[in-house]
Scaffold this motif. Structure first.
Motif, mmCIF file in Angstrom:
data_model
loop_
_atom_site.group_PDB
_atom_site.id
_atom_site.type_symbol
_atom_site.label_atom_id
_atom_site.label_comp_id
_atom_site.label_asym_id
_atom_site.label_seq_id
_atom_site.Cartn_x
_atom_site.Cartn_y
_atom_site.Cartn_z
ATOM 1 N N UNK A 157 6.745 16.887 2.100
ATOM 2 C CA UNK A 157 5.935 16.690 3.302
ATOM 3 C C UNK A 157 6.792 16.067 4.401
ATOM 4 N N UNK A 158 6.464 16.323 5.658
ATOM 5 C CA UNK A 158 7.217 15.704 6.746
ATOM 6 C C UNK A 158 7.127 14.188 6.661
ATOM 7 N N UNK A 159 8.143 13.478 7.145
ATOM 8 C CA UNK A 159 8.146 12.015 7.032
ATOM 9 C C UNK A 159 7.019 11.332 7.794
ATOM 10 N N UNK A 160 6.482 11.958 8.838
ATOM 11 C CA UNK A 160 5.417 11.331 9.608
ATOM 12 C C UNK A 160 4.030 11.679 9.067
ATOM 13 N N UNK A 161 3.969 12.361 7.947
ATOM 14 C CA UNK A 161 2.711 12.768 7.318
ATOM 15 C C UNK A 161 2.036 11.551 6.679
ATOM 16 N N UNK A 162 0.693 11.508 6.761
ATOM 17 C CA UNK A 162 -0.052 10.429 6.109
ATOM 18 C C UNK A 162 0.110 10.560 4.602
ATOM 19 N N UNK A 163 0.593 9.527 3.973
ATOM 20 C CA UNK A 163 0.715 9.485 2.522
ATOM 21 C C UNK A 163 -0.122 8.308 2.052
ATOM 22 N N UNK A 164 -0.850 8.504 0.962
ATOM 23 C CA UNK A 164 -1.701 7.440 0.455
ATOM 24 C C UNK A 164 -1.745 7.522 -1.062
ATOM 25 N N UNK A 165 -1.929 6.382 -1.729
ATOM 26 C CA UNK A 165 -2.050 6.415 -3.183
ATOM 27 C C UNK A 165 -3.437 6.924 -3.597
ATOM 28 N N UNK A 166 -3.467 7.685 -4.669
ATOM 29 C CA UNK A 166 -4.724 8.199 -5.215
ATOM 30 C C UNK A 166 -5.424 7.080 -5.974
ATOM 31 N N UNK A 167 -6.728 6.957 -5.784
ATOM 32 C CA UNK A 167 -7.483 5.897 -6.457
ATOM 33 C C UNK A 167 -7.728 6.213 -7.930
ATOM 34 N N UNK A 168 -7.435 7.425 -8.371
ATOM 35 C CA UNK A 168 -7.640 7.803 -9.771
ATOM 36 C C UNK A 168 -6.328 7.712 -10.552
ATOM 37 N N UNK A 169 -5.305 8.451 -10.101
ATOM 38 C CA UNK A 169 -4.050 8.503 -10.855
ATOM 39 C C UNK A 169 -2.992 7.535 -10.341
ATOM 40 N N UNK A 170 -3.147 7.028 -9.116
ATOM 41 C CA UNK A 170 -2.212 6.055 -8.567
ATOM 42 C C UNK A 170 -0.970 6.639 -7.927
ATOM 43 N N UNK A 171 -0.791 7.951 -8.012
ATOM 44 C CA UNK A 171 0.388 8.575 -7.404
ATOM 45 C C UNK A 171 0.182 8.757 -5.907
ATOM 46 N N UNK A 172 1.287 8.700 -5.151
ATOM 47 C CA UNK A 172 1.218 8.985 -3.714
ATOM 48 C C UNK A 172 0.965 10.469 -3.510
ATOM 49 N N UNK A 173 0.137 10.797 -2.545
ATOM 50 C CA UNK A 173 -0.134 12.188 -2.212
ATOM 51 C C UNK A 173 0.051 12.404 -0.723
ATOM 52 N N UNK A 174 0.569 13.583 -0.384
ATOM 53 C CA UNK A 174 0.737 13.943 1.021
ATOM 54 C C UNK A 174 -0.490 14.667 1.545
ATOM 55 N N UNK A 175 -1.491 14.864 0.693
ATOM 56 C CA UNK A 175 -2.737 15.533 1.089
ATOM 57 C C UNK A 175 -3.925 14.672 0.664
ATOM 58 N N UNK A 176 -4.005 13.422 1.166
ATOM 59 C CA UNK A 176 -5.077 12.535 0.720
ATOM 60 C C UNK A 176 -6.444 12.988 1.217
ATOM 61 N N UNK A 177 -7.442 12.808 0.357
ATOM 62 C CA UNK A 177 -8.830 13.115 0.697
ATOM 63 C C UNK A 177 -9.584 11.788 0.733
ATOM 64 N N UNK A 178 -10.222 11.492 1.852
ATOM 65 C CA UNK A 178 -10.974 10.242 1.980
ATOM 66 C C UNK A 178 -12.207 10.310 1.085
ATOM 67 N N UNK A 179 -12.348 9.344 0.174
ATOM 68 C CA UNK A 179 -13.509 9.336 -0.718
ATOM 69 C C UNK A 179 -14.432 8.144 -0.472
ATOM 70 N N UNK A 180 -13.941 7.117 0.196
ATOM 71 C CA UNK A 180 -14.783 5.949 0.435
ATOM 72 C C UNK A 180 -14.233 5.146 1.604
#
Length: 60
Positions: A10-33
């Motif tokens: 993913x591009x460096x300026x892409x939003x990356x966030x940890x997954x609340x289930x598996x804990x891995x960083x994802x470049x395609x985060x889905x807001x769940x809460x």
């Protein structure tokens, strides 16, 4: 679309966030809460179905 573009990082300026289930960083985060005032919980696309739905920013 070329195979290389699907496998590229993913591009460096892409939003990356940890997954609340598996804990891995994802470049395609889905807001769940959304937890007021400013906390957002994300899940990766593979784990989003495992999350209990909660209010998101536009529902709070």
């Amino acid at each position: 679309m070329m195979l290389e573009s699907l496998l590229a990082d993913a591009p460096p300026d892409c939003l990356r966030a940890p997954c609340c289930v598996c804990g891995r960083d994802t470049a395609a985060p889905v807001e769940v809460r959304h937890i007021p005032p400013d906390t957002v919980v994300y899940a990766c696309p593979q784990d989003v179905v495992a999350c209990a739905p909660g209010p998101v920013a536009h529902e709070a």
